[in-house]
Design a protein around this motif. Sequence first.
Motif, short mmCIF file in Angstrom:
data_model
loop_
_atom_site.label_atom_id
_atom_site.label_comp_id
_atom_site.label_asym_id
_atom_site.label_seq_id
_atom_site.Cartn_x
_atom_site.Cartn_y
_atom_site.Cartn_z
N ASN A 1 -5.34 61.82 43.15
CA ASN A 1 -5.02 62.94 42.27
C ASN A 1 -5.64 62.72 40.90
OD1 ASN A 1 -3.34 64.32 44.18
ND2 ASN A 1 -1.80 62.77 43.81
N ARG A 2 -5.78 63.81 40.16
CA ARG A 2 -6.32 63.72 38.81
C ARG A 2 -5.17 63.70 37.81
NH1 ARG A 2 -10.10 67.78 36.84
NH2 ARG A 2 -8.45 69.20 37.37
N TYR A 3 -5.34 62.89 36.76
CA TYR A 3 -4.32 62.75 35.73
C TYR A 3 -4.96 62.86 34.36
CZ TYR A 3 -1.29 60.99 39.41
OH TYR A 3 -0.54 60.88 40.56
N GLU B 1 0.02 64.62 35.74
CA GLU B 1 -0.78 64.96 36.91
C GLU B 1 -1.28 66.40 36.82
OE1 GLU B 1 -0.50 65.03 41.80
OE2 GLU B 1 1.18 64.26 40.63
N LEU B 2 -2.55 66.59 37.11
CA LEU B 2 -3.13 67.93 37.09
C LEU B 2 -2.89 68.62 38.42
CD1 LEU B 2 -6.54 67.09 35.41
CD2 LEU B 2 -4.55 68.13 34.35
N GLN B 3 -2.66 69.91 38.38
CA GLN B 3 -2.51 70.71 39.58
C GLN B 3 -3.90 71.05 40.11
OE1 GLN B 3 0.53 71.25 40.94
NE2 GLN B 3 1.24 69.97 39.25
N PRO B 4 -4.05 71.30 41.41
CA PRO B 4 -5.35 71.68 41.94
C PRO B 4 -5.91 72.89 41.19
CG PRO B 4 -3.82 71.24 43.73
CD PRO B 4 -3.02 71.23 42.45
N GLU C 1 -6.70 73.18 38.07
CA GLU C 1 -6.48 73.22 36.62
C GLU C 1 -7.69 72.67 35.89
OE1 GLU C 1 -2.05 73.01 34.95
OE2 GLU C 1 -2.64 71.17 35.98
N CYS D 1 -9.18 70.89 32.73
CA CYS D 1 -8.70 69.99 31.70
C CYS D 1 -9.76 68.93 31.45
CB CYS D 1 -7.40 69.33 32.14
SG CYS D 1 -6.70 68.21 30.92
N THR E 1 1.37 78.97 29.67
CA THR E 1 0.48 79.24 30.80
C THR E 1 -0.83 79.75 30.24
OG1 THR E 1 2.37 79.83 32.18
CG2 THR E 1 0.21 80.55 32.94
N ARG F 1 -1.26 75.48 30.94
CA ARG F 1 -0.73 74.32 30.23
C ARG F 1 -1.77 73.64 29.35
NH1 ARG F 1 1.85 70.16 34.31
NH2 ARG F 1 -0.22 70.19 35.20
N TRP F 2 -3.05 73.87 29.63
CA TRP F 2 -4.13 73.16 28.94
C TRP F 2 -4.97 74.15 28.14
CZ3 TRP F 2 -3.08 68.24 29.68
CH2 TRP F 2 -2.38 67.88 30.83
#
Length: 64
Positions: free
Chosen positions: A2-4, A36-39, A41, A43, A54, A56-57
Amino acid sequence: MNRYAMIDDDAVVLGVCVWDGLTTWTPPPGTASVVELQPGESCGPGYTFRPFATPRWRPPEEES
């Protein structure tokens, strides 16, 4: 994997990493939190984290 996003005390993203969430890992100095980034997203470094907004980034302001 996952991406963080690694975020400093001012809610600014220092960088984004890929991590399995299990392997021992220590964020770099200056990191106050890791999110953790959502799929899908978008950033990256310089983005601002806004946990209750909305999206978040927020991307960095473009200099003119």
